[in-house]
Motif scaffolding. Structure first.
Motif, short mmCIF file in Angstrom:
data_model
loop_
_atom_site.label_atom_id
_atom_site.label_comp_id
_atom_site.label_asym_id
_atom_site.label_seq_id
_atom_site.Cartn_x
_atom_site.Cartn_y
_atom_site.Cartn_z
N LEU A 1 -6.72 24.36 30.94
CA LEU A 1 -7.63 23.22 30.86
C LEU A 1 -9.02 23.61 30.41
CD1 LEU A 1 -6.70 21.32 34.11
CD2 LEU A 1 -6.16 20.67 31.81
N ALA B 1 2.80 16.94 22.10
CA ALA B 1 2.55 15.80 21.22
C ALA B 1 1.08 15.64 20.87
CB ALA B 1 3.07 14.53 21.88
N SER B 2 0.16 16.26 21.66
CA SER B 2 -1.26 16.07 21.36
C SER B 2 -1.83 17.13 20.45
CB SER B 2 -2.06 16.07 22.67
OG SER B 2 -1.61 15.08 23.53
N ARG C 1 1.98 15.51 15.36
CA ARG C 1 0.76 14.75 15.11
C ARG C 1 0.15 15.30 13.82
NH1 ARG C 1 -0.72 12.69 19.56
NH2 ARG C 1 -2.41 11.16 19.64
N SER D 1 -15.63 13.59 29.26
CA SER D 1 -14.53 14.55 29.43
C SER D 1 -14.25 15.29 28.14
CB SER D 1 -13.23 13.83 29.81
OG SER D 1 -13.26 13.38 31.10
N VAL E 1 -14.28 19.52 27.65
CA VAL E 1 -13.09 20.36 27.44
C VAL E 1 -12.97 20.85 26.00
CG1 VAL E 1 -11.75 19.34 29.30
CG2 VAL E 1 -11.61 18.34 27.03
N ILE F 1 -7.69 14.51 23.58
CA ILE F 1 -6.70 13.44 23.66
C ILE F 1 -6.05 13.44 25.04
CG2 ILE F 1 -4.57 12.56 22.68
CD1 ILE F 1 -5.32 13.99 20.09
N ARG F 2 -5.75 14.63 25.54
CA ARG F 2 -5.10 14.69 26.87
C ARG F 2 -6.06 14.29 27.96
NH1 ARG F 2 -4.05 19.91 24.86
NH2 ARG F 2 -2.17 19.86 23.60
N ALA F 3 -7.34 14.64 27.79
CA ALA F 3 -8.30 14.39 28.87
C ALA F 3 -8.80 12.96 28.91
CB ALA F 3 -9.50 15.34 28.74
N CYS F 4 -8.76 12.26 27.79
CA CYS F 4 -9.41 10.95 27.77
C CYS F 4 -8.70 9.97 28.67
CB CYS F 4 -9.44 10.39 26.35
SG CYS F 4 -10.26 8.78 26.29
N PRO F 5 -9.41 9.37 29.63
CA PRO F 5 -8.74 8.44 30.54
C PRO F 5 -8.33 7.13 29.88
CG PRO F 5 -11.02 8.85 31.23
CD PRO F 5 -10.81 9.61 29.99
N VAL F 6 -8.96 6.79 28.74
CA VAL F 6 -8.60 5.53 28.11
C VAL F 6 -7.89 5.74 26.78
CG1 VAL F 6 -10.35 4.20 29.29
CG2 VAL F 6 -10.90 5.25 27.11
N ASN F 7 -7.37 6.94 26.58
CA ASN F 7 -6.57 7.22 25.41
C ASN F 7 -7.31 6.95 24.11
OD1 ASN F 7 -3.45 6.16 23.93
ND2 ASN F 7 -4.17 8.22 24.28
N ASP G 1 -8.48 8.39 20.84
CA ASP G 1 -7.77 9.46 20.17
C ASP G 1 -8.49 9.83 18.88
OD1 ASP G 1 -5.89 11.02 18.83
OD2 ASP G 1 -4.23 9.90 19.67
N GLU H 1 -6.75 9.14 15.71
CA GLU H 1 -6.74 7.76 15.21
C GLU H 1 -7.93 7.52 14.30
OE1 GLU H 1 -4.55 5.17 18.70
OE2 GLU H 1 -6.57 4.62 18.09
N ARG I 1 1.92 7.03 26.86
CA ARG I 1 0.61 6.52 27.29
C ARG I 1 0.38 5.09 26.85
NH1 ARG I 1 -4.21 10.76 26.91
NH2 ARG I 1 -5.06 9.14 28.23
N PRO J 1 -6.28 0.71 26.96
CA PRO J 1 -6.89 -0.62 27.11
C PRO J 1 -7.12 -1.24 25.74
CG PRO J 1 -8.17 1.06 28.25
CD PRO J 1 -7.16 1.77 27.42
N ASN K 1 -3.99 2.63 33.91
CA ASN K 1 -5.44 2.41 33.75
C ASN K 1 -5.94 1.27 34.62
OD1 ASN K 1 -4.93 3.78 31.08
ND2 ASN K 1 -7.11 3.44 31.03
N ARG L 1 -7.51 10.79 38.14
CA ARG L 1 -6.80 10.78 36.87
C ARG L 1 -7.73 11.16 35.75
NH1 ARG L 1 -5.17 7.46 32.63
NH2 ARG L 1 -6.79 5.98 33.17
#
Lengths: 370, 297, 161
Positions: A65, A152-153, A223, A257, A261, A337-343, A345, A348, B32, B35, B55, B247
């Motif tokens: 990590l 995958a990330s 990816r 985050s 990282v 990408i792995r750390a982001c709590p709201v995905n 990316d 993207e 995954r 939002p 989430n 999380r």
């Protein structure tokens, strides 16, 4: 380039040999668990100091990590101490320890990020060398380990890297598939370490098998992004106000985050920690994603919305680093990408930019933001 | 079920009753979700709901995340039980008005704790521990719910479901502290735990105060401990147990263990469960004349 | 009247956060009545016990206090009517938090002392000081938390030694 073979099962012994020659050895390790922890806990793999070869995860697991950034660019450190006596201020130098260090089990993406940090902290052309970085860098040797199972990330191949690349490495290890590792000595520092491990190294290695094993991993990355057009698109200042930034960045919550990282992120802050009339001036990690990062004393904040802060991050990785420092800003490790709590990316964003660069005359999407 | 939600969302947007619908959409990985903010009726098909949707969406209703600046006067939000508890707590604290929110409740049988554990379905091996013993699997406060809403008895006291809290309470004091020291070794003060919390809404967080500097921003032991203790104290009686702080932590530190223990304390001392009542104030801003004081000299 | 002076190896540092209307006045009365009590306590006067933020207590430990005592008016007698009720609730929860963190809550004392109770003030302080003396220096908050960078100065001490 000198090559040799090493048994994978001998890595523990390698660590022991290095520890016995008075080196500080850092290896990936699983954090110890406290009894039954229920479904919420998962394996936590981090780079930590080890004092024997009994407990390591070199070559197992994917990415620790924390990465190796903290061993070159400290999470927090004092610059000097001070004491105020009336109107006079006495500066008291602090003494840092810079032990000779070997970091073993570094993946190619983390190793490639070192050049990016060097370009910021030790570029003599810029006229300044940060001794807190250079002292550590000059005493650290990296034993890298090619990846066999990207997840995958991961997207290193999309940023001109490879899962078996030896960029940034001093001594590079690649699994040959039969329990043996092909060892490549890349630099003089790697040569010095190889000498300490002489007893465990044998033969000439197997270059053909190493190349075949390395190439077979490339296809496992799912990816894939085209990063070639990104820099030019970002250099076009008209794109600074493109609607894409707000649309993709709206869900960012500014947690920071990703920056903490990221192996190439290097922003820091300096504060004085006071206790009465004595104190320390301390340097520690900061993040451009914090809302007060660009807050002026006047109260004006040029990056006042969160999407603007993420736009800055993307620009930093894909335009500022290559343009100013002539090095890559993103190594495709996938930690953000792995750390982001709201995905949120970064790939993207990469795909969106590539799409826009390829279709410059397409009708602008109806913006949700008037 | 999700079709009914989508239809209702479509209707709300077409009639102009709401400015935006906040929900879940497919994430950038098969395991995954992310939002999503739907502003046009034709986009409602992006909305999904399944056990990957861990989430907590009410954090976007926290004023730190600029919802008023974005011009959202009335927001529809998809909420599972624990999220609705966070919304109710925000309303009880006057951070939101009840008529600013349109709650699209969804039934929930649990969420998968980590994307790595998703294997296509929810089962005991991957259900998050916060979901065990949940009494809002059918949410309590909604404006729309697909199907019938059975009555649920929610008077039972809150129970701590994370085994780690019990394990820690069984340790001796110095071993407990040693555990926290080792665990917090990897904290680098990124404040992700603060940013994902729906209830952390101070305009200037105490950590950003510099005159005086209450909490050292550097990540040495003093800075780390004072931050986590302060955060735990500021959330006493307010934390609704979404588990997002743990999380979000990029170093996988279980920071919500403090919050879980404090919820147990608040339950024992004041019989209060946050997030169930739109009016009741949380215990630290109220008092009873005969409160417990067996430790007072 | 005077106490026998005893020499100890370890003198604990006690921080007291007190309300000015009751406890501080009580301590003042102890002073004007020439009562002896342990001198280890350092007092911070606040308008009300309800003003006491858990931050103060955390910071007191961080700055090297071995024990912290909070004191205010008796319930029902608060000068501002209800401040001490909030302090009571805050402290009930804060103690449990400290306990969960692994910090001995014997080092945190909470008392109701009114302006007339000078004797009670001296008794509480004496008893608490002795208790903390027996508990010893605060092990958790001692070395690298009170002074995170002390080890960086070691070289200088060695040079000047």
């Amino acid at each position: 380039m000198k090559t040799a073979t090493l048994n994978k099962s001998d890595i523990g012994k390698c660590i022991d040999l290095l520890v016995q020659s008075d080196l500080r050895v850092i290896a990936p390790r699983l954090q110890p668990r406290l009894d039954d922890e229920g479904t919420d806990s998962i394996d936590v793999l981090t780079f930590t100091e080890v004092d024997s070869g009994n407990d390591h995860q070199v070559g197992e697991g994917l990415l620790p990590l924390n990465g190796v950034k903290e061993f070159l660019f400290a999470k927090h450190e004092p610059l000097f101490a001070y004491e105020k006596r009336g109107k006079k201020v006495e500066i008291i130098p602090v003494h840092h320890e810079y032990p000779q260090t070997v970091i073993i089990g570094v993946r190619p993406c983390d190793a490639a990020s070192i050049a990016s940090l060097e370009s910021v902290f030790s570029d003599a052309n810029a006229g300044f060398e940060d001794p807190f970085f250079t002292e550590r860098r000059s005493r650290t040797t990296f034993i890298t380990y090619s990846c066999t199972a990207p997840d995958a990330s991961c997207f290193c191949t999309s940023v001109d890297l490879a899962p078996d690349s030896s960029k940034g490495s001093d001594l590079h290890l690649t699994e040959l598939g039969d329990g043996r590792l092909h060892v490549e000595v890349i630099t003089e520092a790697g040569e010095a370490v190889a000498k300490k491990l002489e007893a465990l190294l044998e033969g000439e290695g197997d270059q053909a098998a190493r190349e075949k094993a390395g190439a077979s991993v490339h296809e496992k990355l799912t990816r894939l992004r085209n990063s070639a057009p990104i820099m030019d698109w970002l250099m076009d200042t008209a794109n600074f106000d493109d609607e894409m930034w707000q649309r993709l960045g709206e869900k960012c919550i500014g947690c920071g985050s990703c920056t903490f990282v990221c192996p190439t992120c290097h922003c820091f802050d300096i504060v004085d920690e006071n206790k009465g009339s004595k104190g320390y001036r301390v340097k520690f990690w900061d993040s451009c994603q914090f809302d007060h990062f660009t807050l002026h004393a006047s109260g004006h904040n040029p990056r006042d919305w969160q999407y603007k802060r993420y736009r800055n991050r993307f620009n930093c990785k894909f335009k500022i680093y290559p343009e100013k420092f002539e090095t890559q800003g993103c190594v495709g490790c996938g930690r953000c990408i792995r750390a982001c709590p709201v995905n949120l990316d970064i790939t993207e964003y990469m795909a969106e930019v590539a799409h826009k660069a390829a279709n410059p005359n397409a009708m602008k999407a109806d913006s949700d933001f008037e | 079920m999700i079709e009914q939600i989508r239809n209702q969302a479509r209707k709300l947007l077409e009639d102009g009753d709401v400015d935006v619908v906040i929900g879940y959409a497919e994430g950038s990985d098969p395991a995954r979700t992310t939002p999503v903010f739907i502003r046009k009726a034709e986009d409602v098909d992006k909305l999904i709901y399944d056990p990957r949707c861990i989430n907590s969406l009410p954090l976007y209703l926290n004023k730190r995340h600029e919802y008023t600046r974005k011009g959202w006067k009335k927001t529809a939000i998809i909420g599972k039980g624990c999220d609705i508890r966070a919304i109710v707590q925000l309303i009880a604290e006057n951070q939101l008005k009840r008529d600013e929110i349109y709650i699209l409740g969804v039934p929930c049988e649990g969420q998968v704790s980590h994307p790595e554990k998703w294997d296509g379905s929810l089962h005991d091996g991957n259900r998050a521990s916060k979901c065990i013993g949940c009494d809002v699997m059918t949410p309590h406060e909604t404006d729309f719910f697909p199907g019938d809403k059975p009555d649920v008895d929610r008077s039972n006291p809150y129970e701590v479901t994370s085994p780690k809290v019990a394990n820690l309470m069984e340790l001796e004091l110095d071993k407990r502290f040693a555990f926290w020291r080792t665990d917090f070794d990897r904290c680098f003060k990124c404040y992700a735990c603060r940013e994902v919390c729906p209830h952390c809404s101070c305009n200037v967080c105490i950590t950003d105060e510099t005159t005086p500097s209450w909490i050292d921003p550097a990540a040495h032991k003093k800075g780390v401990f004072s931050w986590h203790l302060t955060r735990a104290m500021h959330l006493v009686g307010r934390c609704t147990g979404c588990g997002e702080c743990t999380r979000a932590c990029p170093m996988d530190i279980q920071v919500d263990l403090f919050n879980q223990r404090m919820k147990e304390v608040v339950q024992e001392s004041y019989s209060y469960k946050p997030g169930y009542s739109l009016e009741d104030k949380h215990p630290l801003i109220t008092y009873q004349v005969d409160d417990r004081e067996d430790f007072i000299k | 009247m005077g106490k026998k002076i005893e020499i100890h190896d370890f003198e604990p540092k006690i921080m007291a956060f007190v309300c000015k209307w009751c406890t501080y006045s009580g301590a003042d009365l102890a002073g004007t009545s020439r009562m002896d009590y342990s001198p280890n306590v350092r007092m911070v006067r606040l308008p009300c016990s309800g003003r006491i933020d858990p931050q103060f207590m955390i910071k007191a430990f961080e700055q090297g206090a071995d024990g912290v005592i909070i004191s205010g008016c008796h319930p029902g007698d608060c000068h501002y009517n209800e401040g001490n009720y909030y302090a009571r609730r805050r402290n009930t929860t804060f103690r449990q938090l400290m306990d969960f963190n692994g910090i001995d809550i014997e080092r945190i004392e909470f008392s109701w002392i009114s302006a007339a109770e000078a004797i009670k003030w001296t008794e509480v302080i004496d008893a608490f000081t002795e208790k903390v003396r027996e508990l010893g220096r605060h092990p958790q908050y001692n070395d690298d938390i009170v002074d995170p960078y002390a080890q960086f100065l070691v070289q200088k001490e060695q040079e000047s030694a």
